[in-house]
Enzyme design. Structure first.
Site, PDB file in Angstrom:
ATOM      1  N   LYS A 210       0.869  -1.192   0.000  1.00 20.09           N
ATOM      2  CA  LYS A 210       0.000   0.000   0.000  1.00 20.09           C
ATOM      3  C   LYS A 210       0.892   1.223   0.000  1.00 20.09           C
ATOM      4  CE  LYS A 210      -4.430   0.985   0.162  1.00 20.09           C
ATOM      5  NZ  LYS A 210      -5.587   0.147  -0.256  1.00 20.09           N
TER       6      LYS A 210
ATOM      7  N   ASP B 252      -7.057   4.156  -4.636  1.00 18.91           N
ATOM      8  CA  ASP B 252      -7.707   4.015  -3.320  1.00 18.91           C
ATOM      9  C   ASP B 252      -8.334   5.395  -3.063  1.00 18.91           C
ATOM     10  OD1 ASP B 252      -7.864   2.034  -0.919  1.00 18.91           O
ATOM     11  OD2 ASP B 252      -7.395   3.934   0.029  1.00 18.91           O
TER      12      ASP B 252
HETATM   13  P1  NDP Z   1     -12.944   7.683  -3.067  1.00 15.61           P
HETATM   14  O1  NDP Z   1     -11.875   8.674  -2.829  1.00 15.61           O
HETATM   15  O2  NDP Z   1     -13.471   7.492  -4.442  1.00 15.61           O
HETATM   16  O3  NDP Z   1     -14.194   7.979  -2.129  1.00 15.61           O
HETATM   17  C1  NDP Z   1     -14.037   8.042  -0.745  1.00 15.61           C
HETATM   18  C2  NDP Z   1     -15.337   8.491  -0.119  1.00 15.61           C
HETATM   19  O4  NDP Z   1     -15.259   8.360   1.279  1.00 15.61           O
HETATM   20  C3  NDP Z   1     -15.667   9.949  -0.390  1.00 15.61           C
HETATM   21  O5  NDP Z   1     -17.049  10.110  -0.400  1.00 15.61           O
HETATM   22  C4  NDP Z   1     -15.036  10.632   0.808  1.00 15.61           C
HETATM   23  O6  NDP Z   1     -15.593  11.907   1.114  1.00 15.61           O
HETATM   24  C5  NDP Z   1     -15.310   9.652   1.909  1.00 15.61           C
HETATM   25  N1  NDP Z   1     -14.264   9.751   2.917  1.00 15.61           N
HETATM   26  C6  NDP Z   1     -12.944   9.546   2.740  1.00 15.61           C
HETATM   27  N2  NDP Z   1     -12.262   9.749   3.869  1.00 15.61           N
HETATM   28  C7  NDP Z   1     -13.176  10.117   4.769  1.00 15.61           C
HETATM   29  C8  NDP Z   1     -13.079  10.469   6.127  1.00 15.61           C
HETATM   30  N3  NDP Z   1     -11.916  10.487   6.774  1.00 15.61           N
HETATM   31  N4  NDP Z   1     -14.248  10.759   6.761  1.00 15.61           N
HETATM   32  C9  NDP Z   1     -15.437  10.738   6.110  1.00 15.61           C
HETATM   33  N5  NDP Z   1     -15.572  10.429   4.811  1.00 15.61           N
HETATM   34  C10 NDP Z   1     -14.462  10.120   4.164  1.00 15.61           C
HETATM   35  O7  NDP Z   1     -12.377   6.303  -2.501  1.00 15.61           O
HETATM   36  P2  NDP Z   1     -12.901   4.809  -2.768  1.00 15.61           P
HETATM   37  O8  NDP Z   1     -14.353   4.802  -3.006  1.00 15.61           O
HETATM   38  O9  NDP Z   1     -12.002   4.225  -3.776  1.00 15.61           O
HETATM   39  O10 NDP Z   1     -12.561   4.118  -1.374  1.00 15.61           O
HETATM   40  C11 NDP Z   1     -13.519   4.009  -0.319  1.00 15.61           C
HETATM   41  C12 NDP Z   1     -13.095   2.907   0.630  1.00 15.61           C
HETATM   42  O11 NDP Z   1     -13.027   1.657  -0.097  1.00 15.61           O
HETATM   43  C13 NDP Z   1     -11.705   3.068   1.265  1.00 15.61           C
HETATM   44  O12 NDP Z   1     -11.737   2.509   2.555  1.00 15.61           O
HETATM   45  C14 NDP Z   1     -10.810   2.214   0.378  1.00 15.61           C
HETATM   46  O13 NDP Z   1      -9.639   1.785   1.048  1.00 15.61           O
HETATM   47  C15 NDP Z   1     -11.750   1.054   0.083  1.00 15.61           C
HETATM   48  N6  NDP Z   1     -11.443   0.241  -1.087  1.00 15.61           N
HETATM   49  C16 NDP Z   1     -11.302   0.803  -2.324  1.00 15.61           C
HETATM   50  C17 NDP Z   1     -11.046   0.006  -3.423  1.00 15.61           C
HETATM   51  C18 NDP Z   1     -10.963   0.579  -4.808  1.00 15.61           C
HETATM   52  O14 NDP Z   1     -10.839  -0.216  -5.746  1.00 15.61           O
HETATM   53  N7  NDP Z   1     -11.056   1.873  -5.005  1.00 15.61           N
HETATM   54  C19 NDP Z   1     -10.840  -1.430  -3.288  1.00 15.61           C
HETATM   55  C20 NDP Z   1     -11.078  -1.945  -1.960  1.00 15.61           C
HETATM   56  C21 NDP Z   1     -11.338  -1.110  -0.911  1.00 15.61           C
HETATM   57  P3  NDP Z   1     -14.768  13.242   0.747  1.00 15.61           P
HETATM   58  O15 NDP Z   1     -14.862  13.361  -0.749  1.00 15.61           O
HETATM   59  O16 NDP Z   1     -15.466  14.329   1.480  1.00 15.61           O
HETATM   60  O17 NDP Z   1     -13.362  13.042   1.211  1.00 15.61           O
HETATM   61  O1  2IT Z   2      -7.896  -1.702  -0.871  1.00 15.89           O
HETATM   62  C1  2IT Z   2      -7.829  -2.210  -2.009  1.00 15.89           C
HETATM   63  O2  2IT Z   2      -7.957  -3.417  -2.191  1.00 15.89           O
HETATM   64  C2  2IT Z   2      -7.618  -1.303  -3.149  1.00 15.89           C
HETATM   65  N1  2IT Z   2      -7.562  -0.094  -2.940  1.00 15.89           N
HETATM   66  C3  2IT Z   2      -7.411  -1.866  -4.523  1.00 15.89           C
HETATM   67  C4  2IT Z   2      -5.998  -2.310  -4.719  1.00 15.89           C
HETATM   68  C5  2IT Z   2      -5.641  -2.753  -6.117  1.00 15.89           C
HETATM   69  O3  2IT Z   2      -4.457  -3.054  -6.306  1.00 15.89           O
HETATM   70  O4  2IT Z   2      -6.505  -2.808  -6.991  1.00 15.89           O
END
Ligand code: NDP
Ligand code: 2IT
Length: 444
Positions: A124, A164
């Protein structure tokens, strides 16, 4: 292994890293019994090795903002474990990023990637750079400056980053462009790339879709139909958006979304048309979720959390520790039957305790959100073959992988009374594969 001794040692050597301690504690408690049935693990110092990343890179990132002022951020990459494949995991850009958060994420990623059935190790990275309010030009200059340091530590067979929080298609493309200029190779050392330059179909959708595929598997164990179920979704980024998309397609009713400022509650349900509005708002206009409530005339709660609303299913899709013990009690009291985590470690240990005590369906992120990284693995495969699969082919493989992960959870997590402890199941299944590979490869 005595869990408390290992934890005390980690806490002494790495104080003030509460998220890292939290993630390690959960895994150790789950695997303790199985681990102690293998005295050869203890002799090989397996758990002591597995808890500490192979290596950590940290560096200064210097860039120039639109006003011409020089800005300085921290950049990191944690290469946690590569016994089953190249280090693989996302990059996070958020003001809260620090070593504790990245260490917990890299640790979790190692077990998650093991569960996907694909050959990927865990890693990460990220920066405390906040993309909020930055222009596209600033984002590009930051991404380029970040890669100027990171490029020498990554590669198609060594370490493959992805997105992420704060890193989506736009940021991956800027980073990949700069990487190629420096590394002089073009084999896909990033996943989540644009479809025109080696990206995989379904990768943008994969985490949200995969979470719903996993949820469907869980519901099947209770013969529950998803149709008509009210769903509480938090976040409004990549994972939340495609979670909603799949829910709508299946006839479920998402009623909430949030961002770091507050949440919206739409009792009539977020429809396809409304989701298109959200996607434009968040991915193009880069606005706030409050604007949804203003546009559609529904409730907006500044600073609130979606868990206080009534819903059948909860899908936390924002960030770590966004759902605490009190939130969990409200969910259960309101009749929630299932919680499936799109985010990484969104539920606190107290919340997990509440769900499991109430014996509702509860899937931890490392199982439920593994579809994202699994599809990244499929992107790597397509890049190696220099071929691309159709949407249907990738979606079919994703479904199969999620169902396989569910099967592994049942195998290792079914308790004597028949309750499926998905936390235990995912942790033991993920751990055993990594452990066997570490034992086979010697003391390293
Ligand atoms: P994005 O940046 O696209 O979206 C994140 C969302 O969560 C936004 O709405 C953001 O609001 C909100 N958010 C982030 N940090 C905070 C915080 N500290 N407090 C409140 N709201 C918060 O990220 P993703 O959708 O890609 O990721 C969301 C979650 O999913 C994370 O935990 C990530 O690790 C996990 N994840 C993502 C994967 C991927 O493929 N993208 C894969 C597996 C897991 P704001 O815009 O106001 O910051
Ligand atoms: O938390 C996760 O699994 C991710 N943000 C995706 C990682 C990846 O390599 O696609």
């Amino acid at each position: 292994m005595k869990v408390q001794e290992v934890l005390n040692d980690l806490k002494r050597r790495f104080p003030n890293e509460s998220e890292y301690h939290q993630a390690v504690t959960e895994v150790l408690e789950s695997i303790e019994e199985v681990y102690n049935q293998h005295p050869e693990f203890d002799k090989a110092g397996l758990i002591e090795r597995l808890c500490i990343p192979d290596r950590i890179f940290s560096f200064r990132v210097t860039w120039v903002d639109d006003k011409g002022k020089v800005q300085v951020n921290m950049g990191y990459r944690i290469q946690h474990n590569n016994v089953i494949g190249p280090y693989k995991g996302g990059i996070r850009f958020h003001s809260s990023v620090n070593l504790s958060i990245l260490k917990f994420l890299a640790f979790e990623q190692t077990f998650k990637n093991s569960l996907t059935t694909l050959p990927m190790g865990g890693g990460k990275g990220g920066s405390d750079f906040s993309p909020r309010g930055k222009s596209s030009a600033e984002i590009m200059r930051f991404c380029q400056a970040f890669i100027l340091e990171l490029w020498r530590h990554i590669g198609p067979d060594t370490d493959v980053p992805a997105g992420d929080i704060g890193v989506g298609g736009r940021e991956v493309a800027y980073m990949y462009g700069m990487y190629k200029k420096l590394a002089k190779e073009n084999t896909g050392t990033f996943t989540g790339k644009g479809i025109e330059f080696g990206g995989s179909l379904i990768r943008p959708e994969a985490t949200g879709y995969g979470n719903i595929y996993f949820l469907l598997e869980m519901l099947k164990t209770g013969k529950i139909d998803i149709k008509g179920k009210k769903c509480l979704v938090s976040g409004s980024g990549n994972v939340a958006q495609y979670t909603c998309e799949k829910l709508i397609e299946l006839g479920a009713i998402p009623v909430t979304l949030s961002d770091s400022d507050g949440y919206i509650y739409d009792p009539e349900g977020i429809t396809r048309e409304k989701l298109d509005f959200v996607m434009d708002l968040k991915n193009i206009q880069r606005g706030r979720i409050r604007e949804y409530a203003e546009h559609y005339g529904c409730k907006y709660v500044p600073g609130g959390r979606v868990w206080t609303e009534k819903g059948d299913i909860a899908l936390p899709s924002a960030t770590q520790n966004e759902l605490n013990g009190d939130d969990a009690k409200i969910l259960v009291a309101n009749g929630c039957i299932a919680v499936s985590e799109g985010a990484n470690m969104p539920s606190t240990p107290e919340a997990i305790e509440v769900f499991q005590h109430a014996k509702i369906l509860y899937a931890p992120g490392k199982a439920a959100n593994a579809g994202g990284v699994a599809t990244s693995g499929l992107e790597m495969t397509q890049n190696s073959m220099r071929l691309g699969w159709t949407r249907e082919e990738v979606d079919e493989k994703l479904k199969r992988i999620m169902s396989d992960i569910h099967r592994q959870c049942i195998r290792y997590g079914t308790e004597p009374d028949g309750y499926i402890n998905y936390v235990k199941g995912a942790n033991i299944a993920g751990f055993m594969k990594v452990a066997k590979a570490m034992m086979a490869q010697g003391i390293l």
